[in-house]
Motif scaffolding. Structure first.
Motif, PDB file in Angstrom:
ATOM      1  N   GLU A 337       4.513  -0.193   3.508  1.00 53.83           N
ATOM      2  CA  GLU A 337       4.419  -0.789   2.184  1.00 53.83           C
ATOM      3  C   GLU A 337       3.076  -0.456   1.560  1.00 53.83           C
ATOM      4  OE1 GLU A 337       6.832  -2.318   0.835  1.00 53.83           O
ATOM      5  OE2 GLU A 337       8.149  -3.036   2.435  1.00 53.83           O
ATOM      6  N   SER A 338       3.056  -0.269   0.251  1.00 55.49           N
ATOM      7  CA  SER A 338       1.788  -0.043  -0.433  1.00 55.49           C
ATOM      8  C   SER A 338       1.064  -1.377  -0.573  1.00 55.49           C
ATOM      9  CB  SER A 338       2.038   0.561  -1.823  1.00 55.49           C
ATOM     10  OG  SER A 338       2.700  -0.367  -2.654  1.00 55.49           O
ATOM     11  N   GLU A 339      -0.247  -1.321  -0.829  1.00 52.15           N
ATOM     12  CA  GLU A 339      -1.034  -2.537  -0.897  1.00 52.15           C
ATOM     13  C   GLU A 339      -0.602  -3.446  -2.042  1.00 52.15           C
ATOM     14  OE1 GLU A 339      -5.166  -1.781  -0.949  1.00 52.15           O
ATOM     15  OE2 GLU A 339      -5.214  -0.827   1.024  1.00 52.15           O
ATOM     16  N   GLU A 340       0.063  -2.887  -3.045  1.00 56.74           N
ATOM     17  CA  GLU A 340       0.459  -3.685  -4.192  1.00 56.74           C
ATOM     18  C   GLU A 340       1.746  -4.468  -3.956  1.00 56.74           C
ATOM     19  OE1 GLU A 340      -2.436  -0.956  -5.066  1.00 56.74           O
ATOM     20  OE2 GLU A 340      -0.414  -0.391  -4.454  1.00 56.74           O
ATOM     21  N   GLU A 341       2.430  -4.210  -2.873  1.00 57.93           N
ATOM     22  CA  GLU A 341       3.728  -4.827  -2.680  1.00 57.93           C
ATOM     23  C   GLU A 341       3.583  -6.129  -1.909  1.00 57.93           C
ATOM     24  OE1 GLU A 341       6.800  -2.305  -1.332  1.00 57.93           O
ATOM     25  OE2 GLU A 341       6.619  -0.953  -3.024  1.00 57.93           O
ATOM     26  N   TYR A 342       3.684  -7.231  -2.642  1.00 56.43           N
ATOM     27  CA  TYR A 342       3.553  -8.549  -2.074  1.00 56.43           C
ATOM     28  C   TYR A 342       4.856  -9.320  -2.280  1.00 56.43           C
ATOM     29  CZ  TYR A 342      -1.447  -7.534  -2.225  1.00 56.43           C
ATOM     30  OH  TYR A 342      -2.680  -6.960  -2.061  1.00 56.43           O
ATOM     31  N   TYR A 353       3.165 -14.921  -7.208  1.00 60.28           N
ATOM     32  CA  TYR A 353       2.967 -14.467  -5.841  1.00 60.28           C
ATOM     33  C   TYR A 353       2.993 -15.661  -4.890  1.00 60.28           C
ATOM     34  CZ  TYR A 353       1.536 -10.023  -7.856  1.00 60.28           C
ATOM     35  OH  TYR A 353       1.513  -8.834  -8.546  1.00 60.28           O
ATOM     36  N   ARG A 369      -1.967 -14.068  -1.554  1.00 59.14           N
ATOM     37  CA  ARG A 369      -0.754 -13.249  -1.673  1.00 59.14           C
ATOM     38  C   ARG A 369      -0.339 -12.821  -0.270  1.00 59.14           C
ATOM     39  NH1 ARG A 369      -1.998  -9.107  -6.725  1.00 59.14           N
ATOM     40  NH2 ARG A 369      -2.536 -10.703  -8.280  1.00 59.14           N
ATOM     41  N   ARG A 371       1.471 -10.024   1.900  1.00 57.37           N
ATOM     42  CA  ARG A 371       2.007  -8.665   1.915  1.00 57.37           C
ATOM     43  C   ARG A 371       3.377  -8.660   2.564  1.00 57.37           C
ATOM     44  NH1 ARG A 371      -1.557  -3.743   2.178  1.00 57.37           N
ATOM     45  NH2 ARG A 371       0.177  -3.014   3.417  1.00 57.37           N
ATOM     46  N   LYS A 372       4.252  -7.815   2.045  1.00 56.27           N
ATOM     47  CA  LYS A 372       5.600  -7.735   2.593  1.00 56.27           C
ATOM     48  C   LYS A 372       5.603  -7.217   4.022  1.00 56.27           C
ATOM     49  CE  LYS A 372       8.116  -7.152  -1.764  1.00 56.27           C
ATOM     50  NZ  LYS A 372       8.968  -6.241  -2.565  1.00 56.27           N
ATOM     51  N   ASP A 373       4.591  -6.434   4.384  1.00 56.16           N
ATOM     52  CA  ASP A 373       4.568  -5.882   5.732  1.00 56.16           C
ATOM     53  C   ASP A 373       3.738  -6.732   6.701  1.00 56.16           C
ATOM     54  OD1 ASP A 373       2.138  -5.331   4.604  1.00 56.16           O
ATOM     55  OD2 ASP A 373       2.037  -3.242   5.239  1.00 56.16           O
TER      56      ASP A 373
END
Length: 559
Positions: A337-342, A353, A369, A371-373
């Protein structure tokens, strides 16, 4: 002839168009009564200069900063003065309430004081009210229940007191209620169960679709009224004084993604039935009075979408079968996941968020926030016993695993070395035996680990990850050895604790300083006597001539 007729028609058309444009007066979109109401509202505050400079009689109010009008009628439908320091209060007879066609009202971060006037309930066309991040006091007015078009109610981060008015249950279109970080008390009204459109309920420290009520002082129980709340996606009632049972009607909320009841007095068994919810991603039950086994026979173990679970500091007991984590599918895959994906929720007006608190790398951490990962499991501070389930090794995406403070027995599973994304591993304060698997040293992301207070034996792996740990991560394992370099001392069963070692080190350093001083004292004394003799002898004049007279200068410092 045909061409001439067409040219004639086109000429007549454009002549008519030009004539109409020049003859018609300039169109004023803003109604005078709306403009006057806005200017009167401005003058109600002591710092009128805080309002935008565009607010003046000579311009169309529909073009003023923060103002939007209906294209057809010229009525003001939106007022957004967020971030303007108004430094005053909303009066009961404020000219604001003359804007009867207002749909959106945003006065967040405006340094508003005083109470929310009941006259707000007269603006019956409102769909969004945002008065968050102010210094508002008093109770939430019952008249808010008259705003039957309201979808979003945001009153977070104020000083509101009293109970949540049951009249909120009248707002059939309400999808979001944000009331965290106030001083609200009492029980959560049962009428909230009438809100079929509710998605987020935020009551923490005081979320309906989202119900956010965290960080308040709510008492009583969480009402079991979610039978019709089928669109609910977030429930956060953390850090209150709620007790009783966990609401089983949440099983009807098929879109539920986030549940946080941390820091209450809820006394119930583990809600394993939440595993049937296909969208649940975060489950936080920490610091309550949950009890009993996490697993019993004939129980379905689901949680197919779960990414974060924290059930720490409760009274869960029992054993976990070796296949316990087998169907936790979202944790078994490693996603880039990219850092922006929360983790977030999308509303009509904004993106929200998710946030939470969790012990990460031994430190209490607030995640504004998530993170999804960030896949994590925290079962610490319970009374779970038996072997650590081998199926945990299938959780390829796992970044945090905390099983500390339980009664797990047996060895540390060798298969934990398959968790290639693992960053934090805490197995301290259990009854684990055997050796620390050498292959754990191959986990390149593993930066924090704790094996202390067990019955482990054998050598500590000599990888870089292990050598960077604190000495305390291995203490109180009588048969463990090989961490001399970590602790900077030989390890014996009677070796002092790290605190004692520090004291010894300080004592040794002081002793060394005294010895050094004594060694330097002898030659220094000798030199002093020789110089004194020269100065007082017949060579005094030679000494003064060479070095010149000296004055003593005393320097002091104020304290």
């Amino acid at each position: 002839m045909m061409i001439r007729n067409h040219l004639c028609i086109i000429t007549i058309y454009f002549s008519f168009l030009i004539h109409s444009t020049l003859a018609s007066p300039r169109l004023h979109f803003c109604r005078h009564d709306q403009r006057d109401a806005l200017l009167e509202f401005r003058n109600e505050f002591p710092t009128a200069e805080s309002f935008p400079s565009s607010w003046n009689k000579s311009s169309d109010c529909c073009f003023w900063e923060g103002v939007k009008c209906d294209d057809q009628s010229g009525q003001v439908i939106s007022l957004d003065l967020s971030g303007k320091s108004l430094k005053g209060s909303l009066k009961t007879n404020s000219s604001l309430f003359k804007l009867q066609y207002l749909r959106d009202l945003s006065l967040r971060v405006c340094n508003l004081q005083g109470e929310i006037p009941s006259s707000l309930g007269n603006l019956s066309r409102l769909t969004q009210v945002d008065l968050s991040f102010n210094q508002l006091v008093g109770e939430i007015p019952i008249s808010i229940g008259n705003l039957n078009q309201l979808r979003y109610l945001k009153l977070k981060y104020n000083r509101l007191r009293g109970e949540i008015p049951s009249s909120l249950g009248n707002l059939s279109h309400l999808t979001l209620v944000e009331l965290p970080d106030n001083q609200l008390v009492g029980e959560i009204p049962i009428s909230i169960g009438n809100l079929k459109e509710l998605r987020i309920i935020w009551l923490a420290d005081n979320k309906l679709c989202e119900l956010f009520l965290e960080n308040n002082k709510f008492e009583g129980t969480i009402p079991d009224v979610f039978v019709n709340a089928t669109k609910l996606v977030s429930l956060d009632v953390s850090h209150n004084n709620l007790e009783g049972k966990f609401p089983k009607s949440l099983i009807n909320c098929k879109y539920l993604r986030f549940v946080n009841v941390e820091g209450n007095l809820i006394k119930d068994r583990f809600p394993s039935w939440l595993g049937s919810l296909p969208s649940l991603q975060v489950l936080i039950l920490r610091s309550n009075e949950f009890y009993g086994p996490l697993y019993h026979d004939h129980m379905y173990i689901g949680f197919q979408s779960l990414r974060v679970i924290d059930i720490s500091d409760n009274d869960f007991t029992g054993t976990l079968p070796h296949y316990y984590f087998l169907n936790w599918r979202a944790m078994t895959t490693s996603t880039e996941e990219s850092e922006e994906e929360y983790m977030e929720n999308f509303g009509y007006y904004s993106r929200m968020y998710q946030s939470m608190e969790m012990v990460n790398k031994g430190v209490e951490t607030t995640f504004e926030r998530i993170r999804k990962d960030f896949i994590s499991i925290d079962f610490s501070g319970n009374r779970i016993y038996g072997k650590i389930p081998e199926s945990i090794s299938f959780m390829k995406g796992l970044r945090l695993l905390n099983l500390s403070g339980n009664a797990f027995t047996g060895g540390i599973p060798q298969a934990l070395a398959n968790l290639t994304n693992l960053e934090t591993l805490d197995l301290s304060s259990n009854k684990l035996s055997g050796q620390i698997p050498q292959d754990l040293g191959n986990l390149s992301f593993l930066s924090y680990m704790n094996f202390s207070h067990n019955f482990l034996q054998g050598p500590v792996p000599r990888s870089t990850q292990f050598q960077r740990q604190k000495c305390s991560s291995f203490l109180d394992n009588p048969g463990l050895y090989g961490f001399e370099e970590i602790c900077q001392e030989s390890h014996f069963p009677s070796s002092p604790t790290s605190h004692q070692s520090e004291e010894l080190s300080e004592a040794e350093e002081k002793m060394f300083s005294w010895i050094a001083a004594a060694i330097a004292f002898g030659p220094g004394l000798f030199c002093g006597l020789v110089m004194g003799h020269i100065f007082t002898s017949h060579n005094q004049e030679w000494f003064t001539e060479k070095f010149g007279p000296r004055k003593i200068r005393v320097v002091t410092s104020a304290r």
